[in-house]
Write a protein that holds these residues in place. Structure first.
Motif, PDB file in Angstrom:
ATOM      1  N   PRO A   1      -6.137   2.648  -4.597  1.00 35.59           N
ATOM      2  CA  PRO A   1      -4.902   2.555  -3.130  1.00 35.59           C
ATOM      3  C   PRO A   1      -6.012   3.223  -2.061  1.00 35.59           C
ATOM      4  CG  PRO A   1      -4.702   4.458  -5.610  1.00 35.59           C
ATOM      5  CD  PRO A   1      -6.686   3.338  -5.678  1.00 35.59           C
ATOM      6  N   TRP A   2      -5.244   2.349  -1.385  1.00 28.43           N
ATOM      7  CA  TRP A   2      -5.094   2.951   0.227  1.00 28.43           C
ATOM      8  C   TRP A   2      -4.258   2.874   0.793  1.00 28.43           C
ATOM      9  CZ3 TRP A   2      -2.998  -1.139   2.977  1.00 28.43           C
ATOM     10  CH2 TRP A   2      -3.041  -1.945   1.943  1.00 28.43           C
ATOM     11  N   LEU A   3      -3.796   3.054   0.849  1.00 32.67           N
ATOM     12  CA  LEU A   3      -1.678   3.277   1.519  1.00 32.67           C
ATOM     13  C   LEU A   3      -1.609   4.383   1.682  1.00 32.67           C
ATOM     14  CD1 LEU A   3       1.071   1.807   2.471  1.00 32.67           C
ATOM     15  CD2 LEU A   3       1.664   2.330  -0.063  1.00 32.67           C
ATOM     16  N   GLY A   4      -1.750   5.294   0.973  1.00 27.68           N
ATOM     17  CA  GLY A   4      -1.630   6.515   1.223  1.00 27.68           C
ATOM     18  C   GLY A   4      -2.721   6.833   2.450  1.00 27.68           C
ATOM     19  N   TYR A   5      -3.362   7.196   2.340  1.00 27.48           N
ATOM     20  CA  TYR A   5      -5.095   6.750   3.227  1.00 27.48           C
ATOM     21  C   TYR A   5      -5.001   5.961   4.417  1.00 27.48           C
ATOM     22  CZ  TYR A   5      -7.060   9.839  -0.321  1.00 27.48           C
ATOM     23  OH  TYR A   5      -7.443  10.341  -1.513  1.00 27.48           O
ATOM     24  N   SER A   6      -4.038   4.780   4.690  1.00 23.48           N
ATOM     25  CA  SER A   6      -4.575   4.832   5.748  1.00 23.48           C
ATOM     26  C   SER A   6      -2.735   4.808   6.944  1.00 23.48           C
ATOM     27  CB  SER A   6      -3.587   2.883   5.291  1.00 23.48           C
ATOM     28  OG  SER A   6      -2.685   2.875   4.624  1.00 23.48           O
ATOM     29  N   LEU A   7      -1.931   5.507   5.352  1.00 25.44           N
ATOM     30  CA  LEU A   7      -0.793   5.990   6.562  1.00 25.44           C
ATOM     31  C   LEU A   7      -1.717   7.306   7.264  1.00 25.44           C
ATOM     32  CD1 LEU A   7       1.891   5.452   4.231  1.00 25.44           C
ATOM     33  CD2 LEU A   7       1.872   4.098   6.789  1.00 25.44           C
ATOM     34  N   THR A   8      -1.806   8.096   6.222  1.00 23.63           N
ATOM     35  CA  THR A   8      -2.812   9.970   6.741  1.00 23.63           C
ATOM     36  C   THR A   8      -3.554   9.596   7.680  1.00 23.63           C
ATOM     37  OG1 THR A   8      -3.863   9.523   4.893  1.00 23.63           O
ATOM     38  CG2 THR A   8      -2.578  10.554   4.489  1.00 23.63           C
ATOM     39  N   THR A   9      -4.325   8.383   7.526  1.00 19.02           N
ATOM     40  CA  THR A   9      -5.755   8.291   8.766  1.00 19.02           C
ATOM     41  C   THR A   9      -4.836   7.928  10.354  1.00 19.02           C
ATOM     42  OG1 THR A   9      -7.412   6.960   6.902  1.00 19.02           O
ATOM     43  CG2 THR A   9      -7.903   6.976   9.170  1.00 19.02           C
ATOM     44  N   LEU A  10      -3.724   7.483   9.629  1.00 22.61           N
ATOM     45  CA  LEU A  10      -3.730   6.627  11.185  1.00 22.61           C
ATOM     46  C   LEU A  10      -2.368   7.884  11.589  1.00 22.61           C
ATOM     47  CD1 LEU A  10      -2.082   4.171  13.297  1.00 22.61           C
ATOM     48  CD2 LEU A  10      -0.095   4.617  11.455  1.00 22.61           C
ATOM     49  N   LEU A  11      -2.194   8.435  11.104  1.00 22.20           N
ATOM     50  CA  LEU A  11      -1.315  10.210  11.348  1.00 22.20           C
ATOM     51  C   LEU A  11      -2.251  10.733  12.407  1.00 22.20           C
ATOM     52  CD1 LEU A  11       1.262  10.789   8.347  1.00 22.20           C
ATOM     53  CD2 LEU A  11       1.301  10.474  10.736  1.00 22.20           C
ATOM     54  N   HIS A  12      -3.830  11.017  11.610  1.00 20.90           N
ATOM     55  CA  HIS A  12      -4.129  12.132  12.027  1.00 20.90           C
ATOM     56  C   HIS A  12      -4.913  11.397  13.362  1.00 20.90           C
ATOM     57  CE1 HIS A  12      -4.477  15.348   8.915  1.00 20.90           C
ATOM     58  NE2 HIS A  12      -4.943  13.701   7.935  1.00 20.90           N
TER      59      HIS A  12
ATOM     60  N   ILE B   1     -12.612   6.803   2.751  1.00 21.32           N
ATOM     61  CA  ILE B   1     -11.858   7.179   1.681  1.00 21.32           C
ATOM     62  C   ILE B   1     -11.315   5.443   2.029  1.00 21.32           C
ATOM     63  CG2 ILE B   1     -10.325   7.538   0.231  1.00 21.32           C
ATOM     64  CD1 ILE B   1     -12.541   9.062   0.175  1.00 21.32           C
ATOM     65  N   LEU B   2     -10.678   5.497   3.058  1.00 22.61           N
ATOM     66  CA  LEU B   2      -9.954   4.072   2.713  1.00 22.61           C
ATOM     67  C   LEU B   2     -11.075   2.548   3.602  1.00 22.61           C
ATOM     68  CD1 LEU B   2      -7.748   2.511   3.393  1.00 22.61           C
ATOM     69  CD2 LEU B   2      -7.867   3.083   6.131  1.00 22.61           C
ATOM     70  N   PHE B   3     -12.053   3.326   3.928  1.00 22.49           N
ATOM     71  CA  PHE B   3     -13.481   2.150   3.995  1.00 22.49           C
ATOM     72  C   PHE B   3     -13.534   2.160   1.861  1.00 22.49           C
ATOM     73  CE2 PHE B   3     -18.135   1.168   3.502  1.00 22.49           C
ATOM     74  CZ  PHE B   3     -17.890   0.218   4.378  1.00 22.49           C
ATOM     75  N   THR B   4     -14.517   2.837   1.472  1.00 18.99           N
ATOM     76  CA  THR B   4     -14.451   2.590   0.281  1.00 18.99           C
ATOM     77  C   THR B   4     -13.395   2.175  -0.804  1.00 18.99           C
ATOM     78  OG1 THR B   4     -13.592   4.755  -0.743  1.00 18.99           O
ATOM     79  CG2 THR B   4     -16.162   5.226  -0.236  1.00 18.99           C
TER      80      THR B   4
ATOM     81  N   TRP C   1       2.083  15.711   3.328  1.00 15.41           N
ATOM     82  CA  TRP C   1       3.211  15.865   2.582  1.00 15.41           C
ATOM     83  C   TRP C   1       3.553  14.986   1.597  1.00 15.41           C
ATOM     84  CZ3 TRP C   1       7.438  12.045   2.588  1.00 15.41           C
ATOM     85  CH2 TRP C   1       7.867  12.875   1.758  1.00 15.41           C
ATOM     86  N   LEU C   2       2.693  13.359   2.428  1.00 15.95           N
ATOM     87  CA  LEU C   2       2.755  12.475   1.393  1.00 15.95           C
ATOM     88  C   LEU C   2       1.591  12.562   0.637  1.00 15.95           C
ATOM     89  CD1 LEU C   2       1.757  10.253   4.352  1.00 15.95           C
ATOM     90  CD2 LEU C   2       3.835  10.129   3.054  1.00 15.95           C
TER      91      LEU C   2
END
Length: 122
Positions: free
Chosen positions: A88-99, A78-81, A23-24
């Motif tokens: 932007p890194w906020l969305g990838y950090s949230l989805t990575t945490l969820l996964h 993607i978060l690392f790159t 959803w994010l």
């Protein structure tokens, strides 16, 4: 199906995390790409996995671990790159945490394993 058991509740948590990770990107595009960018994210696979998990298909847990593992690795890359070269890194950090939560619960929870294997025992 014991809906009062801990395994069922943890499976609901897994489902919420998977759906929230889908959803994010749809609703907060700027958390993932710049204004001119495009973020594509298919939601069908996670919906199918959730249906298979609650249907207690024999290989659903393995499939969910594989797909969420790939999504976790992709998000971490993607978060690392983004961290290294900016972006932007906020969305990838949230989805990575969820996964990561999904992977941890599905891999380590004995009550989820018991809940998923109840059907085969009956």
């Amino acid at each position: 199906m014991n809906i009062n058991g801990r395994g069922f509740h943890l499976l609901v948590l897994v489902s919420i995390c998977m759906l929230l990770a889908d959803w994010l990107p749809e609703h907060f595009k700027l958390w993932f790409v710049s204004e001119t960018g495009h973020v594509g994210h298919g939601q069908t696979m996670n919906w199918l996995i959730i249906v298979l998990l609650f249907g207690r298909w024999k290989h659903a847990r393995s499939l969910a671990l594989f797909v969420n593992g790939l999504q976790f690795l992709f998000g971490a890359l993607i978060l690392f790159t983004s961290w290294k070269w900016g972006g932007p890194w906020l969305g990838y950090s949230l989805t990575t945490l969820l996964h990561l939560v999904v992977l941890k619960v599905l891999n380590d929870s004995a009550s989820v394993r018991e809940f998923l294997e109840e059907k085969q025992l009956a």
